[in-house]
Write a protein that holds these residues in place. Structure first.
Motif, PDB file in Angstrom:
ATOM      1  N   GLU A   1       0.857  -1.186   0.000  1.00 29.83           N
ATOM      2  CA  GLU A   1       0.000   0.000   0.000  1.00 29.83           C
ATOM      3  C   GLU A   1       0.894   1.236   0.000  1.00 29.83           C
ATOM      4  O   GLU A   1       2.048   1.170   0.391  1.00 29.83           O
ATOM      5  N   PHE A   2       0.333   2.357  -0.404  1.00 28.69           N
ATOM      6  CA  PHE A   2       1.051   3.626  -0.233  1.00 28.69           C
ATOM      7  C   PHE A   2       0.019   4.740  -0.101  1.00 28.69           C
ATOM      8  O   PHE A   2      -0.664   5.089  -1.064  1.00 28.69           O
ATOM      9  N   HIS A   3      -0.093   5.277   1.105  1.00 25.38           N
ATOM     10  CA  HIS A   3      -1.060   6.356   1.350  1.00 25.38           C
ATOM     11  C   HIS A   3      -0.617   7.136   2.576  1.00 25.38           C
ATOM     12  O   HIS A   3       0.366   6.782   3.240  1.00 25.38           O
ATOM     13  N   GLY A   4      -1.339   8.202   2.845  1.00 25.31           N
ATOM     14  CA  GLY A   4      -1.040   9.000   4.029  1.00 25.31           C
ATOM     15  C   GLY A   4       0.069  10.011   3.811  1.00 25.31           C
ATOM     16  O   GLY A   4       0.518  10.643   4.762  1.00 25.31           O
ATOM     17  N   PHE A   5       0.495  10.163   2.568  1.00 25.63           N
ATOM     18  CA  PHE A   5       1.577  11.117   2.279  1.00 25.63           C
ATOM     19  C   PHE A   5       0.966  12.512   2.082  1.00 25.63           C
ATOM     20  O   PHE A   5      -0.222  12.643   1.762  1.00 25.63           O
ATOM     21  N   PRO A   6       1.770  13.572   2.309  1.00 20.82           N
ATOM     22  CA  PRO A   6       1.215  14.919   2.177  1.00 20.82           C
ATOM     23  C   PRO A   6       0.817  15.230   0.734  1.00 20.82           C
ATOM     24  O   PRO A   6       1.438  14.745  -0.206  1.00 20.82           O
ATOM     25  N   ARG A   7      -0.209  16.044   0.602  1.00 24.72           N
ATOM     26  CA  ARG A   7      -0.642  16.478  -0.731  1.00 24.72           C
ATOM     27  C   ARG A   7      -0.445  17.986  -0.823  1.00 24.72           C
ATOM     28  O   ARG A   7      -0.969  18.727   0.008  1.00 24.72           O
ATOM     29  N   ASP A   8       0.340  18.409  -1.784  1.00 26.94           N
ATOM     30  CA  ASP A   8       0.450  19.850  -2.020  1.00 26.94           C
ATOM     31  C   ASP A   8      -0.078  20.148  -3.425  1.00 26.94           C
ATOM     32  O   ASP A   8      -0.701  19.290  -4.055  1.00 26.94           O
ATOM     33  N   GLU A   9       0.154  21.347  -3.918  1.00 27.71           N
ATOM     34  CA  GLU A   9      -0.460  21.706  -5.198  1.00 27.71           C
ATOM     35  C   GLU A   9       0.130  20.944  -6.382  1.00 27.71           C
ATOM     36  O   GLU A   9      -0.395  21.007  -7.489  1.00 27.71           O
ATOM     37  N   TYR A  10       1.232  20.210  -6.154  1.00 23.49           N
ATOM     38  CA  TYR A  10       1.846  19.446  -7.247  1.00 23.49           C
ATOM     39  C   TYR A  10       1.592  17.946  -7.134  1.00 23.49           C
ATOM     40  O   TYR A  10       2.125  17.158  -7.921  1.00 23.49           O
ATOM     41  N   THR A  11       0.839  17.529  -6.112  1.00 23.21           N
ATOM     42  CA  THR A  11       0.612  16.097  -5.900  1.00 23.21           C
ATOM     43  C   THR A  11      -0.533  15.603  -6.771  1.00 23.21           C
ATOM     44  O   THR A  11      -1.629  16.167  -6.733  1.00 23.21           O
ATOM     45  N   THR A  12      -0.249  14.567  -7.545  1.00 22.90           N
ATOM     46  CA  THR A  12      -1.308  13.934  -8.338  1.00 22.90           C
ATOM     47  C   THR A  12      -1.439  12.453  -8.010  1.00 22.90           C
ATOM     48  O   THR A  12      -2.439  11.826  -8.348  1.00 22.90           O
ATOM     49  N   LEU A  13      -0.416  11.864  -7.364  1.00 24.80           N
ATOM     50  CA  LEU A  13      -0.396  10.427  -7.118  1.00 24.80           C
ATOM     51  C   LEU A  13      -1.616  10.007  -6.290  1.00 24.80           C
ATOM     52  O   LEU A  13      -1.821  10.514  -5.189  1.00 24.80           O
TER      53      LEU A  13
ATOM     54  N   THR B   1       6.674  -9.228   4.131  1.00 18.70           N
ATOM     55  CA  THR B   1       6.341  -7.932   4.733  1.00 18.70           C
ATOM     56  C   THR B   1       5.137  -7.310   4.019  1.00 18.70           C
ATOM     57  O   THR B   1       5.182  -7.073   2.811  1.00 18.70           O
ATOM     58  N   HIS B   2       4.095  -7.047   4.779  1.00 17.69           N
ATOM     59  CA  HIS B   2       2.994  -6.258   4.216  1.00 17.69           C
ATOM     60  C   HIS B   2       3.469  -4.807   4.205  1.00 17.69           C
ATOM     61  O   HIS B   2       3.673  -4.204   5.252  1.00 17.69           O
ATOM     62  N   SER B   3       3.656  -4.265   3.019  1.00 28.57           N
ATOM     63  CA  SER B   3       4.393  -3.012   2.874  1.00 28.57           C
ATOM     64  C   SER B   3       3.467  -1.802   2.837  1.00 28.57           C
ATOM     65  O   SER B   3       2.542  -1.743   2.030  1.00 28.57           O
ATOM     66  N   LEU B   4       3.770  -0.828   3.683  1.00 30.60           N
ATOM     67  CA  LEU B   4       3.072   0.465   3.613  1.00 30.60           C
ATOM     68  C   LEU B   4       3.929   1.489   2.882  1.00 30.60           C
ATOM     69  O   LEU B   4       3.472   2.592   2.584  1.00 30.60           O
TER      70      LEU B   4
ATOM     71  N   THR C   1       9.734  -1.625   3.810  1.00 31.50           N
ATOM     72  CA  THR C   1      10.236  -2.925   3.352  1.00 31.50           C
ATOM     73  C   THR C   1      11.761  -2.965   3.439  1.00 31.50           C
ATOM     74  O   THR C   1      12.346  -3.966   3.868  1.00 31.50           O
ATOM     75  N   LEU C   2      12.402  -1.872   3.041  1.00 37.89           N
ATOM     76  CA  LEU C   2      13.871  -1.809   3.094  1.00 37.89           C
ATOM     77  C   LEU C   2      14.361  -2.035   4.522  1.00 37.89           C
ATOM     78  O   LEU C   2      15.251  -2.871   4.761  1.00 37.89           O
ATOM     79  N   TYR C   3      13.770  -1.304   5.449  1.00 39.00           N
ATOM     80  CA  TYR C   3      14.218  -1.438   6.842  1.00 39.00           C
ATOM     81  C   TYR C   3      13.971  -2.862   7.343  1.00 39.00           C
ATOM     82  O   TYR C   3      14.837  -3.455   8.013  1.00 39.00           O
ATOM     83  N   ALA C   4      12.805  -3.422   7.009  1.00 38.17           N
ATOM     84  CA  ALA C   4      12.474  -4.781   7.456  1.00 38.17           C
ATOM     85  C   ALA C   4      13.496  -5.787   6.918  1.00 38.17           C
ATOM     86  O   ALA C   4      13.910  -6.721   7.627  1.00 38.17           O
TER      87      ALA C   4
END
Ligand SMILES: O=c1[nH]c(=O)c2[nH]c(=O)[nH]c2[nH]1
Length: 291
Positions: A151-163, A206-209, A214-217
């Motif tokens: 998964e990948f979520h919870g990241f900041p959204r600014d005026e350039y974020t489209t992901l 590893t269930h990856s967020l 994952t790298l650290y794990a």
């Protein structure tokens, strides 16, 4: 002086299609590199720029992804025959077609994790400084992919974020790992494949967020299992797989058809080390990518 147009063809080269069949818990992964070439009555576009007969290469690319969703991806030969036949039968100026498909191999690790066979290399860098010796060993270009559990979520959204945020994506990377042994007197030939296995198992399990997590794990698992390893450094490109937007063609895409991106890629790097690790001295000096 007579100048004429000779043989010609045109199409979309290297359409990177990744298809995941999720109809059973044991996902089937198909990874193809597809090139289309159309031949026929295309003189006008070369001679005058009249495109009335030109099926855009962008359309040819879209057809590849739409067909993957509509018909699934079977043998590359069958997929190529279906595509070629479609272009010839649906477009009057198309008189011939050549569809080339390379299939990229994946070895199965578990129901939804895979590794690219071959390609990787074992590495070592041994540094002497006076009477000190350091051994930094590792591997590079170990390509792995999981079709779920990322998964990948919870990241900041600014005026350039489209992901878009996602709770289920493909996670793929090419692992470069280097680890520093705390001794120069070890059964390196036994430890190497064991560490490689731990890296693979941890990537799969590893269930990856985030690829960072994952790298650290992966580094942590190596340190937990191998007391003779003082430190692990990892460099892991995020080999993006974009969900193909098939909605313009009236098709949904339930995480099945992906565009394998080439560049740019995220590059996630980090060290994982024991707090009490002996000093690294000049062990990492001039080690490519990790100095
Ligand atoms: O695992 C990820 N980490 C990131 O930092 C990142 N950034 C991004 O666009 N996608 C991802 N994925």
């Amino acid at each position: 002086m007579g100048i004429v147009l000779g043989a010609n063809q045109y199409g979309k080269a290297e359409v990177r299609l990744v298809h995941v069949d999720r109809s059973t818990p044991r996902h089937v992964l198909t990874d193809l590199n597809i090139s289309t070439h159309l031949r026929g009555a295309f003189d006008a576009t070369y001679l005058t720029g009249d495109n009335a007969s030109v099926l855009a290469t962008d359309t040819q690319k879209n057809t590849v992804y739409a067909f993957a969703r509509k018909f699934g991806v079977d043998e590359p030969e069958d997929f190529a025959i279906r595509l070629g036949r479609h272009f010839i039968e649906s477009q009057e100026p198309v008189q011939g077609a050549q569809i080339e498909i390379d299939q990229l191999p994946w070895d199965r690790l578990d129901d939804h994790s895979f590794a690219r066979p071959g390609g990787e290399r074992r590495t070592t860098s041994v540094t002497f400084d006076g009477d000190q010796v350091w051994v930094v060993s590792g591997l590079t270009d170990l390509v792995v992919l999981k079709t779920t559990g990322s998964e990948f979520h919870g990241f900041p959204r600014d005026e350039y974020t489209t992901l878009p945020e996602t709770t289920d994506r493909i996670l793929a990377t090419s692992v470069t790992a280097r680890w520093r042994y705390s001794s120069a007197d070890l059964a390196f030939g036994e430890i190497y494949p064991a560490i490689r296995s731990v890296l693979l198992e941890t990537f799969s399990a590893t269930h990856s967020l985030a690829l960072q997590q994952t790298l650290y794990a992966m580094g942590r698992a190596v340190l937990e299992k191998f007391g003779d390893v003082a430190e692990v450094r990892l460099s892991m490109p995020n080999k993006h797989h974009y969900l193909a937007d098939l909605s313009p063609f009236g098709l949904d895409n339930p995480n099945e058809v992906f565009i394998a991106g080439d560049r740019p890629y995220g590059l996630i790097e980090g060290q994982v080390l024991r707090e009490e690790a002996p000093d690294a001295g000049s062990a990492w000096q001039f080690v490519p990518g990790f100095a």
